[in-house]
Design an enzyme around this catalytic site. Structure first.
Site, PDB file in Angstrom:
ATOM      1  N   ARG A   1      26.573  40.766  61.019  1.00  0.00           N
ATOM      2  CA  ARG A   1      26.345  39.360  60.647  1.00  0.00           C
ATOM      3  C   ARG A   1      24.906  38.967  60.973  1.00  0.00           C
ATOM      4  O   ARG A   1      24.300  39.509  61.895  1.00  0.00           O
ATOM      5  CB  ARG A   1      27.296  38.454  61.440  1.00  0.00           C
TER       6      ARG A   1
ATOM      7  N   PHE B   1      27.778  50.592  81.648  1.00  0.00           N
ATOM      8  CA  PHE B   1      26.599  49.994  82.286  1.00  0.00           C
ATOM      9  C   PHE B   1      26.193  50.864  83.466  1.00  0.00           C
ATOM     10  O   PHE B   1      27.006  51.600  84.017  1.00  0.00           O
ATOM     11  CB  PHE B   1      26.920  48.572  82.794  1.00  0.00           C
TER      12      PHE B   1
ATOM     13  N   THR C   1      25.998  46.326  69.693  1.00  0.00           N
ATOM     14  CA  THR C   1      25.328  47.509  70.247  1.00  0.00           C
ATOM     15  C   THR C   1      26.151  48.769  69.960  1.00  0.00           C
ATOM     16  O   THR C   1      25.612  49.812  69.567  1.00  0.00           O
ATOM     17  CB  THR C   1      25.138  47.326  71.770  1.00  0.00           C
TER      18      THR C   1
ATOM     19  N   LYS D   1      23.011  32.993  74.660  1.00  0.00           N
ATOM     20  CA  LYS D   1      23.441  34.370  74.439  1.00  0.00           C
ATOM     21  C   LYS D   1      22.327  35.260  73.905  1.00  0.00           C
ATOM     22  O   LYS D   1      22.387  36.479  73.993  1.00  0.00           O
ATOM     23  CB  LYS D   1      24.622  34.344  73.469  1.00  0.00           C
TER      24      LYS D   1
ATOM     25  N   PHE E   1      33.729  38.356  68.689  1.00  0.00           N
ATOM     26  CA  PHE E   1      34.537  38.093  69.882  1.00  0.00           C
ATOM     27  C   PHE E   1      35.690  39.094  70.042  1.00  0.00           C
ATOM     28  O   PHE E   1      35.606  40.216  69.590  1.00  0.00           O
ATOM     29  CB  PHE E   1      35.023  36.644  69.910  1.00  0.00           C
TER      30      PHE E   1
ATOM     31  N   ALA F   1      33.046  33.451  65.045  1.00  0.00           N
ATOM     32  CA  ALA F   1      34.447  33.897  65.023  1.00  0.00           C
ATOM     33  C   ALA F   1      35.375  32.926  65.721  1.00  0.00           C
ATOM     34  O   ALA F   1      36.576  32.956  65.496  1.00  0.00           O
ATOM     35  CB  ALA F   1      34.558  35.267  65.676  1.00  0.00           C
TER      36      ALA F   1
ATOM     37  N   LYS G   1      29.517  44.535  71.226  1.00  0.00           N
ATOM     38  CA  LYS G   1      30.098  45.052  69.968  1.00  0.00           C
ATOM     39  C   LYS G   1      29.012  45.437  68.972  1.00  0.00           C
ATOM     40  O   LYS G   1      29.105  46.473  68.332  1.00  0.00           O
ATOM     41  CB  LYS G   1      31.025  44.012  69.336  1.00  0.00           C
TER      42      LYS G   1
ATOM     43  N   TRP H   1      23.267  52.544  74.763  1.00  0.00           N
ATOM     44  CA  TRP H   1      22.304  51.545  75.230  1.00  0.00           C
ATOM     45  C   TRP H   1      21.120  52.235  75.922  1.00  0.00           C
ATOM     46  O   TRP H   1      19.967  51.857  75.704  1.00  0.00           O
ATOM     47  CB  TRP H   1      22.986  50.562  76.195  1.00  0.00           C
TER      48      TRP H   1
END
Length: 638
Positions: free
Chosen positions: A113, A462, A91, A124, A374, A343, A89, A491
């Site tokens: 954030r 991806f 990205t 993560k 999330f 979240a 999200k 990306w």
């Protein structure tokens, strides 16, 4: 000046294939000096406070200067139920603003954030985006930034210390001794401080001379009579440390046998973080900090930070943290990084102030893109019902991020575990798994439609995804009611790879938003919880533990029943069971406990066994993080 398009000098990208690591990409781009960026977007020199070369805090005075300026369009990036790896999200948010501003010449701002250091050193990793769509310098973004989380930790723990110390002093002193210490003689004169006068007023004692209080008034003023079993205020630390989930405090001889069980939460779960994220001015923040309820007294009345006399000190610790932090993307477009509540255990959105300032700076034709943590069932629901209620802002578009990987998991694919290589189902074409998993995407689209806001699906592509898989997701998303569904390649190539998404968002933003809240705050607390459980999660009903029911009764009796609800629930499933993927049905949602964040302004039910302090895995990210002592460059952050 403000109604014009910015004359922004965008930074050029030269994407490499294969795509290097995030930190190598970040380091390969030289950011603009932050004062140059500030000038380009219409900030005045006295409206910024510069930290180093590439970060600045923005003063709230800019809101007063631009108060007559029309707001831009307001876009929320949410997601489907993610794998433990996250679906991109942040990205997508960065890719979208890079596309809007660097490629379509539209004023746009990303509002993100600030990441907690828990995940950064845990599993993560950081949260600056990734590949050629990230905020730079990423190591500054992911580490201390300008110290906001440290300020929250300091303020939170000062309040925690004040609670236990007050109980100790009340337990070991007479009314008179306590009063004489609380209102001491200074140069032969006794005076109440400002916050003590406020407490007298709250108690209905209309006196300003300390020597005129009766014995009964002295006792009422000096004793908070906190019931230790009702303390809800925990100490915090911005580190994943599972051994602090349950502790005993006060075991030293000097604490005179006063010990109790307590716990640490992670710093971003502190109510002070939620207050920072939801406030709209310094005066409002001070009032919210003062209203925070930390316990009940022995007669069942709430005890607040104001009662403890600590509000002014908390505001002093938070006076710089309230100013949003200005940074930039890899292509030199502006970003606000401000506040970072999780979240799943908090409301999961960046600050109202950053959004409000950004909406003024982009002007009427511009876009502000903010991200909710999330899946849409958690972050987006709280964005609408809590953040938009607090801010009064109306969202124009929801961008719903999906990945083929997550959809395959929802379709019955093998479990995805951080740090473990993906099974072949995820790296080879499997149309059936994708089709079966689109039920989760369809459900999340329906959740967004409950609020009347158009949805654009962004498929974060991806390199192992096939054309057939990508086409199928976009087709099924449109069939499920999405305004549009677009594959994104930011990306691997930066903003250029999200131009189609940017166009779709612009088009969706030109439609009228029929935004509505999911529930009326005046409903009873149980009804509000049930509405979210049934309409959003798809539960059959809810089940309250006796403790949860008792807390709801207490908060309602104390006058807090008309606040919105902030559910603390796993992010890995629409239900309370992380291993139930897709769209679980006919489940009963267990509410194990209920807390109240009165300063932030919400009631906070805990679903199932939610922990407010994460733990570290066997092999945390910190094994790979290092400093080159010759160049002072950070290695291994992602």
């Amino acid at each position: 000046q403000q109604h014009r398009r910015w004359r922004l000098h965008c930074l050029k990208l030269q994407p490499l294939s294969p795509v290097p690591s995030d930190i190598e990409i970040s380091r390969g781009q030289t950011p603009k000096a932050v004062d140059v960026l500030a000038k380009e977007i219409g900030l005045l020199a006295d409206e910024i406070e510069i930290y180093g070369k590439s970060k600045a805090k923005v003063r709230l005075s800019v809101l007063e200067r631009l108060k007559n300026q029309a707001d831009g369009k307001y876009v929320l990036v949410a997601g489907i139920t993610p794998t433990p790896l996250g679906e991109g999200k942040s990205t997508v948010t960065v890719g979208l603003v890079q596309a809007l501003t660097a490629h379509l010449n539209v004023n746009s701002f990303a509002c993100l954030r600030q990441p907690s250091q828990g995940p950064t050193f845990g599993v993560k990793g950081g949260a600056a985006g990734g590949g050629y769509a990230q905020v730079i310098p990423m190591e500054e973004f992911n580490l201390h930034l300008t110290g906001d989380i440290h300020a929250i930790t300091a303020a939170n723990n000062l309040l925690a210390a004040a609670i236990d110390t007050r109980i100790l002093h009340e337990n070991t002193q007479t009314d008179k001794a306590l009063y004489n210490r609380l209102v001491p003689l200074v140069n032969g004169v006794r005076e109440f401080s400002e916050i003590q006068l406020a407490r007298l007023k709250k108690l209905g004692i209309n006196k300003t001379d300390p020597s005129t209080l009766t014995e009964e008034e002295v006792s009422k003023f000096a004793r908070l009579d906190i019931n230790p079993s009702t303390i809800t205020w925990q100490r915090v630390l911005d580190t994943n440390d599972r051994f602090l989930r349950k502790i005993t405090i006060g075991q030293g001889n000097t604490e005179k046998g006063y010990s109790r069980q307590a716990q640490f939460d992670i710093a971003v779960a502190s109510e002070i973080m939620a207050v920072l994220a939801l406030t709209d001015s310094l005066a409002d923040m001070k009032a919210r900090l003062g209203r925070m309820v930390v316990a009940s007294d022995k007669s069942g009345q709430p005890v607040t930070a104001d009662d403890l006399g600590v509000t002014g000190a908390l505001t002093v610790l938070m006076k710089d943290a309230i100013k949003p932090n200005l940074m930039q993307t890899l292509e030199g477009t502006p970003v606000f990084v401000h506040a970072g509540p999780f979240a799943n255990i908090a409301h999961g959105n960046s600050s109202v102030l950053a959004d409000k300032i950004a909406l003024k700076l982009v002007g009427e034709e511009g876009f502000v893109v903010t991200e909710a943590g999330f899946g849409a069932d958690i972050g987006m629901e709280k964005f609408f019902n809590i953040k938009c209620r607090a801010s009064g802002l109306v969202p124009n578009v929801v961008v719903l991020v999906a990945t083929v990987r997550a959809l395959k998991m929802h379709g019955g694919g093998p479990s995805v575990t951080a740090g473990v290589p993906l099974k072949k189902e995820y790296t080879e074409e499997n149309i059936q798994l994708v089709a079966d998993g689109c039920c989760n995407l369809q459900k999340q689209i329906q959740i967004a439609q409950l609020f009347g806001v158009p949805v654009v699906v962004a498929l974060n592509v991806f390199k192992t995804d096939t054309h057939a898989e990508v086409d199928l997701v976009c087709e099924l998303a449109k069939r499920a009611g999405a305004f549009d569904a677009v594959p994104c390649y930011h990306w691997s190539v930066g903003g250029k790879g999200s131009v189609d998404l940017a166009r779709a968002v612009r088009e969706a933003g030109s439609k009228r938003s029929r935004f509505q809240f999911l529930y009326d705050v005046q409903l009873p607390v149980v009804d509000k919880i049930r509405t979210i459980a049934q309409a959003v999660y798809g539960a059959k009903d809810i089940e309250l533990s006796p403790e949860a029911q008792a807390k709801i009764d207490r908060y309602t009796q104390q006058g807090f029943g008309n606040l919105p609800i902030c559910m603390a629930k796993t992010h890995l499933s629409l239900s309370h069971q992380p291993d139930k993927k897709g769209v679980p049905r006919d489940f009963i949602l267990p509410i194990s406990d209920v807390r109240a964040s009165i300063g932030a302004g919400f009631i906070y039910p805990l679903v199932g066994t939610m922990s407010t302090m994460p733990g570290l895995p066997t092999r945390p990210c910190f094994y790979d993080i290092d400093l080159d002592t010759k160049t002072e460059q950070v290695k291994g952050l992602f």
